[in-house]
Design an enzyme around this catalytic site. Structure first.
Site, PDB file in Angstrom:
ATOM      1  N   ASP A  70       5.675  -0.403 -12.040  1.00  0.00           N
ATOM      2  CA  ASP A  70       5.546   0.959 -11.509  1.00  0.00           C
ATOM      3  C   ASP A  70       4.154   1.549 -11.701  1.00  0.00           C
ATOM      4  O   ASP A  70       3.988   2.764 -11.817  1.00  0.00           O
ATOM      5  CB  ASP A  70       6.587   1.898 -12.141  1.00  0.00           C
ATOM      6  N   LYS A 118       1.370  -0.178  -7.633  1.00  0.00           N
ATOM      7  CA  LYS A 118       0.914  -1.362  -6.891  1.00  0.00           C
ATOM      8  C   LYS A 118       1.077  -1.171  -5.385  1.00  0.00           C
ATOM      9  O   LYS A 118       0.213  -1.535  -4.611  1.00  0.00           O
ATOM     10  CB  LYS A 118       1.711  -2.607  -7.328  1.00  0.00           C
ATOM     11  N   ALA A 133      12.245  -4.537  -7.553  1.00  0.00           N
ATOM     12  CA  ALA A 133      10.985  -3.827  -7.324  1.00  0.00           C
ATOM     13  C   ALA A 133      11.218  -2.604  -6.443  1.00  0.00           C
ATOM     14  O   ALA A 133      12.118  -2.587  -5.608  1.00  0.00           O
ATOM     15  CB  ALA A 133       9.990  -4.757  -6.643  1.00  0.00           C
ATOM     16  N   GLY A 134      10.399  -1.590  -6.654  1.00  0.00           N
ATOM     17  CA  GLY A 134      10.391  -0.420  -5.773  1.00  0.00           C
ATOM     18  C   GLY A 134       8.952   0.027  -5.659  1.00  0.00           C
ATOM     19  O   GLY A 134       8.378   0.517  -6.634  1.00  0.00           O
ATOM     20  N   HIS A 135       8.354  -0.209  -4.501  1.00  0.00           N
ATOM     21  CA  HIS A 135       6.929   0.091  -4.308  1.00  0.00           C
ATOM     22  C   HIS A 135       6.791   1.263  -3.343  1.00  0.00           C
ATOM     23  O   HIS A 135       7.222   1.178  -2.194  1.00  0.00           O
ATOM     24  CB  HIS A 135       6.198  -1.145  -3.768  1.00  0.00           C
ATOM     25  N   GLN A 161       6.807  -5.923 -10.490  1.00  0.00           N
ATOM     26  CA  GLN A 161       6.884  -5.728 -11.948  1.00  0.00           C
ATOM     27  C   GLN A 161       5.466  -5.700 -12.542  1.00  0.00           C
ATOM     28  O   GLN A 161       4.536  -5.336 -11.841  1.00  0.00           O
ATOM     29  CB  GLN A 161       7.753  -6.807 -12.615  1.00  0.00           C
ATOM     30  N   THR A 178      13.670   2.431  -7.791  1.00  0.00           N
ATOM     31  CA  THR A 178      14.796   1.587  -7.396  1.00  0.00           C
ATOM     32  C   THR A 178      16.115   2.146  -7.912  1.00  0.00           C
ATOM     33  O   THR A 178      17.073   2.275  -7.170  1.00  0.00           O
ATOM     34  CB  THR A 178      14.570   0.135  -7.892  1.00  0.00           C
TER      35      THR A 178
HETATM   36  P1  GDP Z   1       4.862   0.289  -7.999  1.00  0.00           P
HETATM   37  O1  GDP Z   1       6.220  -0.239  -8.300  1.00  0.00           O
HETATM   38  O2  GDP Z   1       3.817  -0.297  -8.890  1.00  0.00           O
HETATM   39  O3  GDP Z   1       4.478   0.158  -6.557  1.00  0.00           O
HETATM   40  O4  GDP Z   1       4.910   1.838  -8.339  1.00  0.00           O
HETATM   41  P2  GDP Z   1       6.110   2.863  -7.957  1.00  0.00           P
HETATM   42  O5  GDP Z   1       6.052   3.163  -6.521  1.00  0.00           O
HETATM   43  O6  GDP Z   1       7.390   2.390  -8.512  1.00  0.00           O
HETATM   44  O7  GDP Z   1       5.709   4.106  -8.845  1.00  0.00           O
HETATM   45  C1  GDP Z   1       4.515   4.780  -8.678  1.00  0.00           C
HETATM   46  C2  GDP Z   1       4.833   6.242  -8.370  1.00  0.00           C
HETATM   47  O8  GDP Z   1       3.665   7.021  -8.559  1.00  0.00           O
HETATM   48  C3  GDP Z   1       5.223   6.478  -6.930  1.00  0.00           C
HETATM   49  O9  GDP Z   1       6.103   7.576  -6.879  1.00  0.00           O
HETATM   50  C4  GDP Z   1       3.915   6.836  -6.254  1.00  0.00           C
HETATM   51  O10 GDP Z   1       4.078   7.627  -5.092  1.00  0.00           O
HETATM   52  C5  GDP Z   1       3.239   7.613  -7.339  1.00  0.00           C
HETATM   53  N1  GDP Z   1       1.771   7.514  -7.378  1.00  0.00           N
HETATM   54  C6  GDP Z   1       0.989   6.446  -7.121  1.00  0.00           C
HETATM   55  N2  GDP Z   1      -0.300   6.729  -7.381  1.00  0.00           N
HETATM   56  C7  GDP Z   1      -0.329   8.014  -7.800  1.00  0.00           C
HETATM   57  C8  GDP Z   1      -1.375   8.870  -8.246  1.00  0.00           C
HETATM   58  O11 GDP Z   1      -2.540   8.511  -8.325  1.00  0.00           O
HETATM   59  N3  GDP Z   1      -0.998  10.132  -8.633  1.00  0.00           N
HETATM   60  C9  GDP Z   1       0.274  10.569  -8.590  1.00  0.00           C
HETATM   61  N4  GDP Z   1       0.541  11.800  -8.987  1.00  0.00           N
HETATM   62  N5  GDP Z   1       1.283   9.785  -8.159  1.00  0.00           N
HETATM   63  C10 GDP Z   1       0.986   8.524  -7.792  1.00  0.00           C
HETATM   64  P1  IMO Z   2       8.071  -2.704  -9.674  1.00  0.00           P
HETATM   65  O1  IMO Z   2       7.712  -3.872  -8.796  1.00  0.00           O
HETATM   66  C1  IMO Z   2       9.541  -1.335 -13.533  1.00  0.00           C
HETATM   67  C2  IMO Z   2      12.523  -3.833 -15.518  1.00  0.00           C
HETATM   68  C3  IMO Z   2      13.937  -3.285 -15.671  1.00  0.00           C
HETATM   69  C4  IMO Z   2      14.329  -3.958 -16.975  1.00  0.00           C
HETATM   70  C5  IMO Z   2      13.674  -5.339 -16.860  1.00  0.00           C
HETATM   71  C6  IMO Z   2      14.606  -6.428 -16.361  1.00  0.00           C
HETATM   72  O2  IMO Z   2       8.578  -1.535  -8.934  1.00  0.00           O
HETATM   73  O3  IMO Z   2       6.952  -2.397 -10.617  1.00  0.00           O
HETATM   74  P2  IMO Z   2      15.606  -7.000 -13.954  1.00  0.00           P
HETATM   75  O4  IMO Z   2      16.494  -6.218 -13.048  1.00  0.00           O
HETATM   76  O5  IMO Z   2      14.310  -7.382 -13.341  1.00  0.00           O
HETATM   77  O6  IMO Z   2      16.280  -8.191 -14.574  1.00  0.00           O
HETATM   78  O7  IMO Z   2      15.282  -6.004 -15.184  1.00  0.00           O
HETATM   79  O8  IMO Z   2      12.601  -5.176 -15.957  1.00  0.00           O
HETATM   80  N1  IMO Z   2      12.003  -3.847 -14.127  1.00  0.00           N
HETATM   81  C7  IMO Z   2      11.065  -3.013 -13.673  1.00  0.00           C
HETATM   82  N2  IMO Z   2      10.466  -1.965 -14.266  1.00  0.00           N
HETATM   83  N3  IMO Z   2       9.180  -1.702 -12.293  1.00  0.00           N
HETATM   84  C8  IMO Z   2       9.762  -2.757 -11.689  1.00  0.00           C
HETATM   85  O9  IMO Z   2       9.340  -3.237 -10.494  1.00  0.00           O
HETATM   86  C9  IMO Z   2      10.781  -3.443 -12.368  1.00  0.00           C
HETATM   87  N4  IMO Z   2      11.569  -4.491 -12.067  1.00  0.00           N
HETATM   88  C10 IMO Z   2      12.301  -4.739 -13.159  1.00  0.00           C
HETATM   89  O10 IMO Z   2      13.926  -1.898 -15.763  1.00  0.00           O
HETATM   90  O11 IMO Z   2      13.733  -3.298 -18.051  1.00  0.00           O
HETATM   91 MG    MG Z   3       8.129   0.448  -8.812  1.00  0.00          MG
END
Ligand code: GDP
Ligand code: IMO
Ligand code: MG
Length: 420
Positions: free
Chosen positions: A12, A15, A38-40, A220, A296
């Site tokens: 998170d 990415k 994953a949740g991007h 991750q 996610t």
């Molecule tokens: P990922 O899994 O690495 O792609 O990251 P996620 O999408 O799960 O979580 C990142 C969160 O931070 C999302 O809600 C993005 O919209 C938000 N985000 C990303 N970059 C920034 C930033 O520079 N500032 C703020 N405030 N939010 C951001």
């Molecule tokens: P993105 O790509 C943050 C964490 C889960 C748990 C551990 C194992 O969005 O960064 P799993 O379901 O993979 O067996 O869970 O890994 N986890 C993540 N935490 N971002 C993710 O993906 C994750 N994918 C799995 O919360 O601790």
């Molecule tokens: Mg994520």
């Protein structure tokens, strides 16, 4: 140029946003491991897109998006993600490809994930990721290519269910699954995903020959890597750079740059050690300002200060060339900002990531304190315009980590990113 974008913390890190930013200069975006755990997130003109299996490059119409062999596929999740994106007017057709060698998640994987969590909690996403990878390694997994062959699929599914139903009944006291039901359901999925299924390794090889620009999208983060993370509180795949080669078929010789993504602080979801984790009041502040709820599962993320010990380890394990720092704006209102530079445990100071989780659980973080900049950075578009103290913070991180900060993100919108 072929670039890997990899998470430097516990996932998170932003990415998806960085991939979206870099995708404009790429031809192909490839996911190499993980699954719909994953949740991007990408935000374009206030519209939010959350990608789980489909590479984040899909939001650029002219990019080829590949789901590599290292990704585990829940076909129902893939189909509903594609449908959801199409509803949002995202073009998905021949621009999406799925490796025929990717392994498939079944309902028994999800149930086993859930049941094992009740015995020993990792805090998984409950998507069946771990049990599916376990079957892959045990050589009983079912691949996408198997799903497309009626007879082979029937044979493999029968064999799997014989064993899985016994485990479910005898170990967990649950009812097993019916062959007919899963078979019919998954044959329907097979029809729907067939058009995306390709020999993606060959396609990537040809793209390399033609000198296409390929972007590898990590899921991750390094501290969740099955080998290098805070085991057993990790995911079941190689989220770090090694996963790129095994998860796509690309040669290490064809990787040209590795970019790590780190938040300006730290978060993690689920169980496991977290040395710099905040107490209640700062936790609440960061959750609110940083909207720290999982993309996610919606679970609240645990938050803490930036941990140099962890990220320095990520820099080393991945051989990072550059770093992208996200969510700098979340620190805007902090009068004091801390950076963890080591842990003290039983009178000894640790500057390198310890495999012994006890040190991470019980060690006292050693902090460097920095005065906050106390001004809004979210509209800033270049490094030189950042408040002096924000520049100082980024420079100090770069110095401690021994790697250049090349990208900075100050908001969730596509245009709130700049290059140094
Ligand atoms: P990922 O899994 O690495 O792609 O990251 P996620 O999408 O799960 O979580 C990142 C969160 O931070 C999302 O809600 C993005 O919209 C938000 N985000 C990303 N970059 C920034 C930033 O520079 N500032 C703020 N405030 N939010 C951001
Ligand atoms: P993105 O790509 C943050 C964490 C889960 C748990 C551990 C194992 O969005 O960064 P799993 O379901 O993979 O067996 O869970 O890994 N986890 C993540 N935490 N971002 C993710 O993906 C994750 N994918 C799995 O919360 O601790
Ligand atoms: Mg994520």
């Amino acid at each position: 140029m072929n670039i890997v974008v990899v998470g430097a913390q516990w996932g998170d890190e932003g990415k998806g946003k960085i991939i979206d930013f870099l995708a404009k200069d790429s031809d192909i975006v490839v996911r190499y491991q993980g699954g719909n755990n994953a949740g991007h997130t990408v935000v374009i003109d206030k519209e939010e897109f959350v990608l789980h299996l489909v590479p984040s490059g899909i939001l650029h119409r002219d990019k080829l998006c590949i789901i590599g062999n290292g990704v585990v596929i829940d076909p129902s999740a893939l189909i509903s993600e594609i449908e959801g994106l199409k509803k949002k007017k995202i073009y998905i057709d021949t621009n999406l490809m799925l490796s025929e060698q990717a392994h498939v998640i079944f309902p028994y994987h999800r149930l086993l994930d859930e049941l094992r969590e009740k015995r020993r909690k990792i805090g998984t996403t409950g998507r069946g990721i771990g049990p599916c990878y376990a079957d892959k390694i045990a050589r009983v997994g079912i691949r996408v290519v198997d799903l497309l062959e009626e007879e082979i699929f029937a044979q493999k599914l029968k064999l799997n269910l014989e064993e899985k139903n016994k485990i479910l009944k005898n170990v967990y006291g649950c009812k097993g699954f019916s062959f007919e039901k899963i078979f019919t359901e998954y044959r329907e999925y097979a029809k729907k995903i067939k058009k995306y299924v390709k020999n993606t390794t060959l396609i990537l090889k040809e793209a390399v020959k033609k000198k296409k620009n390929i972007l590898f999208e990590g899921a991750q983060g390094t501290l969740l890597d099955i080998d290098f993370g805070t085991y057993p509180y990790v995911t079941a795949s190689n989220a770090s750079v090694g996963g790129v080669c095994t998860g796509t078929g690309i040669s290490p010789k064809d990787i040209h740059k590795i970019i790590g993504v780190a938040k300006a602080y730290t978060t993690r979801v689920g169980e496991g050690p977290f040395p710099t984790e905040f107490a209640v009041d700062l936790m609440e502040k960061f959750r609110l300002r940083g909207k720290e709820y999982g993309a996610t599962t919606g679970r609240p993320r645990r938050c803490g200060w930036f941990d140099v010990v962890l990220v320095k380890y990520s820099v080393m394990v991945n051989g990072m060339d550059e770093l992208a720092i996200t969510k700098l704006d979340v620190l805007d209102e902090m009068p004091e900002i801390k950076i963890c530079v080591g842990y003290e445990y039983k009178g000894k100071v640790y500057h390198h990531f310890p495999a012994n989780l006890r040190i991470l659980y019980e060690g006292r973080p050693i902090y460097e304190k920095h005065k906050g900049w106390l001004s809004d950075t979210s509209r800033i578009t270049s490094f030189k315009d950042l408040p002096e103290r924000a520049k100082g913070y980024l420079n100090r991180l770069s110095e401690l980590l021994g790697v250049k900060v090349r990208l900075v993100s100050v908001g969730s919108e596509r245009n709130q990113t700049f290059i140094l």
